[in-house]
Design a protein around this motif. Structure first.
Motif, PDB file in Angstrom:
ATOM      1  N   THR A 114       1.206  -0.976  -0.122  1.00  0.00           N
ATOM      2  CA  THR A 114       0.052  -0.224   0.250  1.00  0.00           C
ATOM      3  C   THR A 114       1.265   1.225  -0.017  1.00  0.00           C
ATOM      4  OG1 THR A 114      -1.880  -1.310   0.660  1.00  0.00           O
ATOM      5  CG2 THR A 114      -1.809   0.946   1.329  1.00  0.00           C
ATOM      6  N   PHE A 115       1.224   2.166  -0.808  1.00  0.00           N
ATOM      7  CA  PHE A 115       1.927   3.049  -1.083  1.00  0.00           C
ATOM      8  C   PHE A 115       1.532   4.653  -0.369  1.00  0.00           C
ATOM      9  CE2 PHE A 115       2.625   1.516  -5.026  1.00  0.00           C
ATOM     10  CZ  PHE A 115       3.550   1.545  -5.196  1.00  0.00           C
ATOM     11  N   ALA A 116       2.280   5.728  -0.218  1.00  0.00           N
ATOM     12  CA  ALA A 116       1.481   6.463   1.695  1.00  0.00           C
ATOM     13  C   ALA A 116       0.447   6.851   0.904  1.00  0.00           C
ATOM     14  CB  ALA A 116       2.628   6.919   0.827  1.00  0.00           C
ATOM     15  N   THR A 117      -0.182   7.131  -0.483  1.00  0.00           N
ATOM     16  CA  THR A 117      -0.544   7.811  -0.951  1.00  0.00           C
ATOM     17  C   THR A 117      -2.258   6.875  -0.500  1.00  0.00           C
ATOM     18  OG1 THR A 117      -0.641   6.730  -2.865  1.00  0.00           O
ATOM     19  CG2 THR A 117      -0.022   8.931  -3.263  1.00  0.00           C
ATOM     20  N   GLY A 118      -1.938   5.878  -0.170  1.00  0.00           N
ATOM     21  CA  GLY A 118      -3.205   4.615   0.070  1.00  0.00           C
ATOM     22  C   GLY A 118      -3.442   4.069  -0.728  1.00  0.00           C
ATOM     23  N   ASP A 119      -3.025   3.543  -1.990  1.00  0.00           N
ATOM     24  CA  ASP A 119      -3.584   3.058  -3.533  1.00  0.00           C
ATOM     25  C   ASP A 119      -2.732   1.419  -2.808  1.00  0.00           C
ATOM     26  OD1 ASP A 119      -4.155   4.100  -5.013  1.00  0.00           O
ATOM     27  OD2 ASP A 119      -2.517   5.948  -5.417  1.00  0.00           O
ATOM     28  N   GLN A 120      -3.670   0.814  -2.734  1.00  0.00           N
ATOM     29  CA  GLN A 120      -3.174  -0.218  -2.854  1.00  0.00           C
ATOM     30  C   GLN A 120      -3.091  -1.036  -4.035  1.00  0.00           C
ATOM     31  OE1 GLN A 120      -5.601  -3.526  -0.930  1.00  0.00           O
ATOM     32  NE2 GLN A 120      -4.332  -4.117   0.435  1.00  0.00           N
ATOM     33  N   ALA A 121      -1.626  -1.658  -4.355  1.00  0.00           N
ATOM     34  CA  ALA A 121      -1.529  -2.019  -5.023  1.00  0.00           C
ATOM     35  C   ALA A 121      -0.982  -3.303  -5.787  1.00  0.00           C
ATOM     36  CB  ALA A 121       0.053  -1.344  -5.514  1.00  0.00           C
ATOM     37  N   LEU A 122      -1.219  -3.827  -3.860  1.00  0.00           N
ATOM     38  CA  LEU A 122      -0.865  -5.178  -4.116  1.00  0.00           C
ATOM     39  C   LEU A 122      -1.298  -5.583  -2.771  1.00  0.00           C
ATOM     40  CD1 LEU A 122       2.421  -6.534  -5.042  1.00  0.00           C
ATOM     41  CD2 LEU A 122       0.357  -6.557  -6.837  1.00  0.00           C
ATOM     42  N   ILE A 147       8.885 -11.947 -15.984  1.00  0.00           N
ATOM     43  CA  ILE A 147       8.967 -10.977 -17.123  1.00  0.00           C
ATOM     44  C   ILE A 147       7.160 -10.191 -17.133  1.00  0.00           C
ATOM     45  CG2 ILE A 147       9.075 -11.033 -20.378  1.00  0.00           C
ATOM     46  CD1 ILE A 147      10.911 -13.065 -19.509  1.00  0.00           C
ATOM     47  N   ASN A 148       6.923  -9.452 -17.156  1.00  0.00           N
ATOM     48  CA  ASN A 148       6.117  -7.982 -16.778  1.00  0.00           C
ATOM     49  C   ASN A 148       5.529  -8.237 -18.710  1.00  0.00           C
ATOM     50  OD1 ASN A 148       4.720  -6.117 -17.120  1.00  0.00           O
ATOM     51  ND2 ASN A 148       5.590  -4.849 -15.370  1.00  0.00           N
ATOM     52  N   ILE A 149       5.071  -8.662 -19.144  1.00  0.00           N
ATOM     53  CA  ILE A 149       4.935  -8.345 -20.848  1.00  0.00           C
ATOM     54  C   ILE A 149       2.631  -8.122 -20.980  1.00  0.00           C
ATOM     55  CG2 ILE A 149       4.421 -10.518 -20.195  1.00  0.00           C
ATOM     56  CD1 ILE A 149       5.260 -10.569 -23.553  1.00  0.00           C
ATOM     57  N   GLY A 202      -1.802  -9.229 -17.451  1.00  0.00           N
ATOM     58  CA  GLY A 202      -2.515  -7.726 -16.606  1.00  0.00           C
ATOM     59  C   GLY A 202      -2.694  -5.987 -17.491  1.00  0.00           C
ATOM     60  N   PRO A 203      -4.445  -5.034 -16.758  1.00  0.00           N
ATOM     61  CA  PRO A 203      -4.322  -3.867 -17.748  1.00  0.00           C
ATOM     62  C   PRO A 203      -3.124  -3.307 -16.452  1.00  0.00           C
ATOM     63  CG  PRO A 203      -6.267  -4.952 -15.951  1.00  0.00           C
ATOM     64  CD  PRO A 203      -5.243  -6.091 -15.718  1.00  0.00           C
ATOM     65  N   SER A 204      -3.536  -1.886 -17.604  1.00  0.00           N
ATOM     66  CA  SER A 204      -2.265  -0.972 -17.186  1.00  0.00           C
ATOM     67  C   SER A 204      -3.334  -0.608 -15.758  1.00  0.00           C
ATOM     68  CB  SER A 204      -2.628   0.343 -17.926  1.00  0.00           C
ATOM     69  OG  SER A 204      -2.003   1.350 -17.115  1.00  0.00           O
ATOM     70  N   GLY A 205      -2.379  -0.674 -14.239  1.00  0.00           N
ATOM     71  CA  GLY A 205      -2.350  -0.508 -12.749  1.00  0.00           C
ATOM     72  C   GLY A 205      -2.693  -1.438 -12.155  1.00  0.00           C
ATOM     73  N   ALA A 206      -3.272  -2.594 -12.312  1.00  0.00           N
ATOM     74  CA  ALA A 206      -2.856  -3.988 -12.065  1.00  0.00           C
ATOM     75  C   ALA A 206      -2.244  -4.418 -10.587  1.00  0.00           C
ATOM     76  CB  ALA A 206      -2.996  -5.217 -13.279  1.00  0.00           C
ATOM     77  N   GLY A 207      -0.680  -3.647 -10.467  1.00  0.00           N
ATOM     78  CA  GLY A 207       0.244  -4.741 -10.004  1.00  0.00           C
ATOM     79  C   GLY A 207       1.238  -4.606 -10.434  1.00  0.00           C
ATOM     80  N   LYS A 208       1.386  -4.969 -11.360  1.00  0.00           N
ATOM     81  CA  LYS A 208       2.742  -5.824 -12.363  1.00  0.00           C
ATOM     82  C   LYS A 208       3.637  -5.415 -12.046  1.00  0.00           C
ATOM     83  CE  LYS A 208       1.085  -5.569 -16.742  1.00  0.00           C
ATOM     84  NZ  LYS A 208      -0.022  -4.297 -16.354  1.00  0.00           N
ATOM     85  N   SER A 209       4.176  -3.994 -12.117  1.00  0.00           N
ATOM     86  CA  SER A 209       5.019  -3.221 -11.770  1.00  0.00           C
ATOM     87  C   SER A 209       5.652  -2.915 -10.108  1.00  0.00           C
ATOM     88  CB  SER A 209       5.618  -1.649 -12.378  1.00  0.00           C
ATOM     89  OG  SER A 209       5.357  -1.776 -14.005  1.00  0.00           O
ATOM     90  N   THR A 210       4.291  -3.270  -9.664  1.00  0.00           N
ATOM     91  CA  THR A 210       4.562  -3.189  -8.404  1.00  0.00           C
ATOM     92  C   THR A 210       5.535  -4.212  -8.331  1.00  0.00           C
ATOM     93  OG1 THR A 210       2.726  -1.202  -8.030  1.00  0.00           O
ATOM     94  CG2 THR A 210       4.216  -2.341  -6.144  1.00  0.00           C
ATOM     95  N   LEU A 211       5.255  -5.766  -8.544  1.00  0.00           N
ATOM     96  CA  LEU A 211       5.261  -7.329  -7.978  1.00  0.00           C
ATOM     97  C   LEU A 211       6.880  -6.716  -8.502  1.00  0.00           C
ATOM     98  CD1 LEU A 211       4.244  -9.599  -7.121  1.00  0.00           C
ATOM     99  CD2 LEU A 211       3.732 -10.200  -9.114  1.00  0.00           C
TER     100      LEU A 211
HETATM  101  P1  ADP Z   1       1.289  -2.489 -14.024  1.00  0.00           P
HETATM  102  O1  ADP Z   1       2.719  -2.080 -13.966  1.00  0.00           O
HETATM  103  O2  ADP Z   1       0.482  -3.062 -13.282  1.00  0.00           O
HETATM  104  O3  ADP Z   1       0.871  -1.346 -14.459  1.00  0.00           O
HETATM  105  P2  ADP Z   1       2.005  -0.413 -10.908  1.00  0.00           P
HETATM  106  O4  ADP Z   1       2.558  -1.756 -10.401  1.00  0.00           O
HETATM  107  O5  ADP Z   1       2.413   0.270 -12.218  1.00  0.00           O
HETATM  108  O6  ADP Z   1       0.842  -1.473 -12.782  1.00  0.00           O
HETATM  109  O7  ADP Z   1       0.660   0.052 -10.228  1.00  0.00           O
HETATM  110  C1  ADP Z   1      -0.490  -0.713  -9.778  1.00  0.00           C
HETATM  111  C2  ADP Z   1      -0.829   0.397  -8.147  1.00  0.00           C
HETATM  112  O8  ADP Z   1       0.038   1.344  -7.553  1.00  0.00           O
HETATM  113  C3  ADP Z   1      -1.828   2.047  -8.885  1.00  0.00           C
HETATM  114  O9  ADP Z   1      -2.604   1.678  -8.766  1.00  0.00           O
HETATM  115  C4  ADP Z   1      -0.194   2.756  -9.855  1.00  0.00           C
HETATM  116  O10 ADP Z   1      -1.337   4.151  -9.318  1.00  0.00           O
HETATM  117  C5  ADP Z   1      -0.162   2.790  -8.036  1.00  0.00           C
HETATM  118  N1  ADP Z   1       1.044   3.155  -8.031  1.00  0.00           N
HETATM  119  C6  ADP Z   1       2.200   2.582  -8.457  1.00  0.00           C
HETATM  120  N2  ADP Z   1       2.982   3.495  -8.088  1.00  0.00           N
HETATM  121  C7  ADP Z   1       2.974   4.682  -7.354  1.00  0.00           C
HETATM  122  C8  ADP Z   1       3.426   5.304  -6.281  1.00  0.00           C
HETATM  123  N3  ADP Z   1       4.717   5.965  -6.346  1.00  0.00           N
HETATM  124  N4  ADP Z   1       2.870   5.784  -5.144  1.00  0.00           N
HETATM  125  C9  ADP Z   1       1.171   5.815  -5.653  1.00  0.00           C
HETATM  126  N5  ADP Z   1       1.346   4.820  -6.299  1.00  0.00           N
HETATM  127  C10 ADP Z   1       1.378   4.231  -7.146  1.00  0.00           C
END
Ligand code: ADP
Length: 265
Positions: free
Chosen positions: A10-18, A201-203, A35-44
């Motif tokens: 969960t990011f400091a903004t409150g966004d729960q990414a995973l 591989i995030n694809i 997964g779609p954009s914003g699904a959490g792939k990069s975060t994982l």
């Molecule tokens: P993907 O790679 O699948 O497109 P991300 O992992 O980039 O998805 O993002 C997953 C979620 O986390 C999104 O809702 C995104 O807005 C949020 N997010 C990603 N990076 C940050 C960040 N640095 N601060 C706040 N929210 C973030």
């Protein structure tokens, strides 16, 4: 073997990414994250090498829990994880060889890295890797003189120069045309098979993922909603992963010209 248990971010903004991610990747397995954009792939992917700090769960690579390492231990453990990036992340003004050798920086002493002198074994290994990715004769070219596909080959050789135990690959073909994308995916998957190297591989491109991956994991809103072989993807599973988003967006365009070498002539 990579073992992820209850991973959350969960990011400091409150966004729960995973949330509640459980995943095991055995030796030699190549796993495609879709997964779609914003699904959490990069975060994982970024949680695994701690470019992003997880807020819950554990990530074990061999004996080490990567989540609880001190920064000194983390530097050591990061050597075990090779990373390949969408935008290559090369040092543009350095040569191809210098870029590949920079993959060894976690190993050589500060003094050597500062003076850019590397042990002869590292140089020999870098030449071997350049040969494997088809760039042996470009060793002394500057990175900024290469095409996109060639740059990604340098990125692959640099990641392998670390002798990693795990490869993390973030959208490796997002900046490449379809034909070059297939060449790069083939190269990455062949090398992983040769070295029995596991990879995540995030694809973004589903048909490309289906063509090259043994196992696909679909993320939706930070959760795993699919985990299986490519032939289990169908209308229902794709809708679970993507909702109503178009999952075919990148796949066509077979007529695109070959970009390899276009800038290096
Ligand atoms: P993907 O790679 O699948 O497109 P991300 O992992 O980039 O998805 O993002 C997953 C979620 O986390 C999104 O809702 C995104 O807005 C949020 N997010 C990603 N990076 C940050 C960040 N640095 N601060 C706040 N929210 C973030």
């Amino acid at each position: 073997m990579l073992q992820i248990r209850g991973l959350g971010k969960t990011f400091a903004t409150g966004d729960q990414a995973l949330a509640g991610i459980d995943l095991e990747v055995p030796r030699g397995q190549i796993l495609g994250l879709i997964g779609p954009s914003g699904a959490g792939k990069s975060t994982l992917i970024r949680c695994i090498n701690r470019l992003v700090e997880p807020t819950q769960g554990s990530i074990r690579l061999g004996d080490a829990n990567l989540v609880t390492l001190s920064s000194r231990q983390l530097r050591y453990q990061r050597r075990r994880i090779g990373m390949i990036f969408q935008e290559y992340s090369l040092v543009e003004r350095l040569t191809v060889m210098e870029n590949v050798l920079s993959g060894r920086l976690g190993y050589v002493s500060f003094w050597r890295s500062w003076s850019r002198r590397f042990p002869p074994d590292d140089v020999a290994r870098a030449f071997q890797l350049l040969d494997r990715v088809g760039l042996y004769d470009k060793a002394n070219n500057r990175a900024d003189a290469l095409s996109g596909g060639q740059r990604q080959r340098v990125g692959i050789a640099r990641a392998l120069a670390q002798n990693p135990e795990l490869l993390l690959v973030d959208e490796p073909t997002a900046s490449l045309d379809p034909r070059t994308s297939r060449q790069i995916m083939r190269l990455i998957t062949e090398i992983c098979a040769e070295q029995d190297l596991p990879a995540i591989i995030n694809i973004h491109d589903v048909p490309l993922a289906q063509q090259f991956m043994q196992r696909l994991v679909g993320l939706h809103a930070g959760k795993i909603v699919f985990d299986g072989p490519p032939d289990e993807l169908n209308e229902d599973t794709l809708t679970a992963i993507y909702g109503e988003e178009d999952w075919n967006s990148n796949s066509a365009d077979e007529e695109a010209p070959e970009a390899e070498g276009a800038l290096s002539a």
